[in-house]
Structures are given as structure tokens and as C-alpha cells.
Design an enzyme around this catalytic site. Sequence first.
Site, PDB file in Angstrom:
ATOM      1  N   MET A  41       0.843  -1.196   0.000  1.00 27.23           N
ATOM      2  CA  MET A  41       0.000   0.000   0.000  1.00 27.23           C
ATOM      3  C   MET A  41       0.880   1.249   0.000  1.00 27.23           C
ATOM      4  O   MET A  41       0.433   2.340   0.343  1.00 27.23           O
ATOM      5  CB  MET A  41      -0.937   0.004   1.209  1.00 27.23           C
ATOM      6  N   ASN A  46       4.098   3.963   0.833  1.00 21.38           N
ATOM      7  CA  ASN A  46       4.862   4.504   1.969  1.00 21.38           C
ATOM      8  C   ASN A  46       5.971   3.503   2.325  1.00 21.38           C
ATOM      9  O   ASN A  46       6.108   3.083   3.462  1.00 21.38           O
ATOM     10  CB  ASN A  46       3.952   4.789   3.162  1.00 21.38           C
ATOM     11  N   HIS A  99       9.248   1.324   3.067  1.00 19.77           N
ATOM     12  CA  HIS A  99      10.422   1.414   3.926  1.00 19.77           C
ATOM     13  C   HIS A  99      11.298   0.194   3.623  1.00 19.77           C
ATOM     14  O   HIS A  99      10.967  -0.614   2.739  1.00 19.77           O
ATOM     15  CB  HIS A  99      10.017   1.494   5.406  1.00 19.77           C
ATOM     16  N   HIS A 137       9.856  -3.306   3.018  1.00 22.90           N
ATOM     17  CA  HIS A 137       9.253  -3.554   1.697  1.00 22.90           C
ATOM     18  C   HIS A 137      10.349  -3.859   0.666  1.00 22.90           C
ATOM     19  O   HIS A 137      10.200  -4.753  -0.170  1.00 22.90           O
ATOM     20  CB  HIS A 137       8.497  -2.310   1.211  1.00 22.90           C
ATOM     21  N   GLN A 164     -10.340  -2.529   2.524  1.00 25.06           N
ATOM     22  CA  GLN A 164      -9.850  -3.199   3.738  1.00 25.06           C
ATOM     23  C   GLN A 164      -9.791  -2.266   4.950  1.00 25.06           C
ATOM     24  O   GLN A 164      -9.292  -2.654   6.000  1.00 25.06           O
ATOM     25  CB  GLN A 164      -8.492  -3.850   3.490  1.00 25.06           C
ATOM     26  N   ASP A 172       2.753  -8.932   9.187  1.00 25.86           N
ATOM     27  CA  ASP A 172       1.300  -9.127   9.126  1.00 25.86           C
ATOM     28  C   ASP A 172       1.042 -10.630   9.129  1.00 25.86           C
ATOM     29  O   ASP A 172       0.623 -11.205   8.121  1.00 25.86           O
ATOM     30  CB  ASP A 172       0.744  -8.457   7.873  1.00 25.86           C
ATOM     31  N   MET A 202       9.255  -2.480  11.699  1.00 26.40           N
ATOM     32  CA  MET A 202       9.062  -1.428  10.694  1.00 26.40           C
ATOM     33  C   MET A 202       7.662  -1.520  10.126  1.00 26.40           C
ATOM     34  O   MET A 202       7.173  -2.611   9.824  1.00 26.40           O
ATOM     35  CB  MET A 202      10.081  -1.570   9.574  1.00 26.40           C
ATOM     36  N   SER A 203       7.028  -0.360   9.993  1.00 23.20           N
ATOM     37  CA  SER A 203       5.656  -0.328   9.497  1.00 23.20           C
ATOM     38  C   SER A 203       5.381   1.038   8.899  1.00 23.20           C
ATOM     39  O   SER A 203       5.921   2.059   9.363  1.00 23.20           O
ATOM     40  CB  SER A 203       4.686  -0.563  10.666  1.00 23.20           C
TER      41      SER A 203
HETATM   42  O1  PAF Z   1      -0.083  -5.651   3.536  1.00 22.80           O
HETATM   43  C1  PAF Z   1      -0.525  -4.755   2.793  1.00 22.80           C
HETATM   44  O2  PAF Z   1       0.131  -3.762   2.512  1.00 22.80           O
HETATM   45  C2  PAF Z   1      -1.928  -4.901   2.221  1.00 22.80           C
HETATM   46  O3  PAF Z   1      -2.792  -5.493   3.133  1.00 22.80           O
HETATM   47  C3  PAF Z   1      -1.964  -5.627   0.871  1.00 22.80           C
HETATM   48  C4  PAF Z   1      -1.489  -7.063   0.997  1.00 22.80           C
HETATM   49  C5  PAF Z   1      -1.087  -4.898  -0.141  1.00 22.80           C
HETATM   50  C6  PAF Z   1      -3.397  -5.665   0.323  1.00 22.80           C
HETATM   51  O4  PAF Z   1      -3.905  -4.386   0.152  1.00 22.80           O
END
Ligand code: PAF
Length: 284
Positions: free
Chosen positions: A30, A32, A34, A37, A61, A152, A186-187
Amino acid sequence: MQVFHHISSLREALAAERRAGKRIGFVPTMGNLHNAHLELVKIAQKNCDVVVTSIFVNPLQFGLNEDWDKYPRTLAADSVKLESVNCDYLFCPDEKEIYPNGMAEQTRVIVPTMTDVLCGASRPGHFEGVTTVVTKLFNIVQPDEAVFGIKDFQQLAVIRRMVEDLCIPIKITAGEIFREADGLAMSSRNGFITADERPRVAVLNRTLNGIKQQIEQGRRDFTVLIDEARAQVEAAGFRVDYINICNSRTLEMAAHDDREITILGAMYTQGARLIDNVSVVLGR
Ligand code: PAF
């Protein structure tokens, strides 16, 4: 890096890669972005020939009173970061592209039971939004392999379950949790932590690790361990959403003889809800 906003043009480009025999890796995000990712992108690069990252802040979501509107949108900076690790494709659609018939009319994908607990209990509809958009993204990109972060943990378990149940031919790979020096995971939401809270928020990780050590030392009084842990987080000034000790695969409350256990927690700061988890694998 080639950037696509539309499904049709991305599909054309990826069809050419597939015809050339390339293995396609996918990292849905999604934005942003860091370092954690970027590590997922690197895992995908190691296992595949070309890598697609998607950035879409999926409204489906987020609950009505959640942070969809204030979720950070940093596309220009994200593109620079993806370029810096040589990501091949960036897919950043708008809402109309993903939900052309509107969200209310969108066909949904539901993984039952395991989405009703933990984050699912406090965020009703959240996982339905995740599994629906991930299925759409999978169908758009048609990757050979997709990489998700272990931070997650419940999302990863739910997606693994969805892929198994719906026979989706995509390998799901997990990327480790990346942490700040004090243990904070990290988030993208860490930017919402206030300066006053920042020195205290690592209490969540410390507390989950404390439970892990106690379990490794033989304690199995899980409800007592959970109560003690909640008290520690509350003493640091945070409201606990949940702390649970779960079977790593089913996410049900762990049984005393379970060997693969994950301890998951979520707590509220003033501006964010933070989640974390640690896993234990016990010998026979
Ligand atoms: O983990 C995330 O960033 C989101 O839940 C995902 C998997 C991209 C789905 O929108």
C-alpha cells in the site's frame, strides 16, 4: 522501472515477459515504502526473473472509522526507492481501475473463521477487503510467486489459506520482520507514533519476546502469561487490543502440546494501531 496505472497495459507487458519464459515475482503493497518492503522486493528478485510491485491503498480493507484517508501516499518517494533496488515494474492503479463497478458491487473473497479472530475481531471486514484485492491483484499480475511480510502474520496465514483453498497457482513466500534498533517492527504506520510515545512503543515487542522465553522455559499457563503481558503493555501507557498465543497454522489458541506457536499482539498509540508477533518452534 516501468510504471503502469492501467491493468490492460501492465498485462500486455507481463504477457511478453511470460512468453520470453520469465518467472514473475510480485510484491503487493500500500506504499509509503520502507526498508522492509524493499527486502521483500529483493526476495522476489532472488527467486524470479522480473519483479512487479503494486501500490494501492485499498479502501475495501479499511473500516469506516479507520485511517484510509490519512494513510500516507508517497508515490514519488516510493518510485525512487523501488528504482534504487532495480524493481522492474510498478503498478499503481487508482480506485476506479480496481473497483470499476464500485466497492459495494464488488464480488468478494472470504476466508472464514481464521479472519474472525485477532485483527479480524477488531477490524470487521478487513480481511475480506485484503483477500478480495489480493485475488484481483493476483489475477491482474498472474505472478509465479508473491512475497508478503511476516509482520502481518495473520494476513500471511489468511492468504496462504486462500491460495490453498482456491487452488491459486502462486507460490507464497514470507519475508522476515525488519526492526528498528529497539525492536519496533518497521511499518508504514510508524510515522503516526508521537515523539513522546516513540521511546516506549518497543514494549510490545519486548513483551511478546518475554512470553516466548517463558514458553521456551516450559510455561504453559497461557492465560496467565497473557494477563501478565497485557499488564506490562498497559503499564507503558498503551491500550492493548489483543495479546494471544496461537497455533502458528490455524491461529486458534495454542494447545499445551503445540510445537509451532506464534505470539501475536496489537496495541493502540495515540495515532496508530501497532501489531507485532514472534514465533516459537519447540523441539519434540
Ligand atoms: O499488507 C498490505 O500492505 C496490504 O494489506 C496488501 C497485501 C497490499 C493488500 O492491500
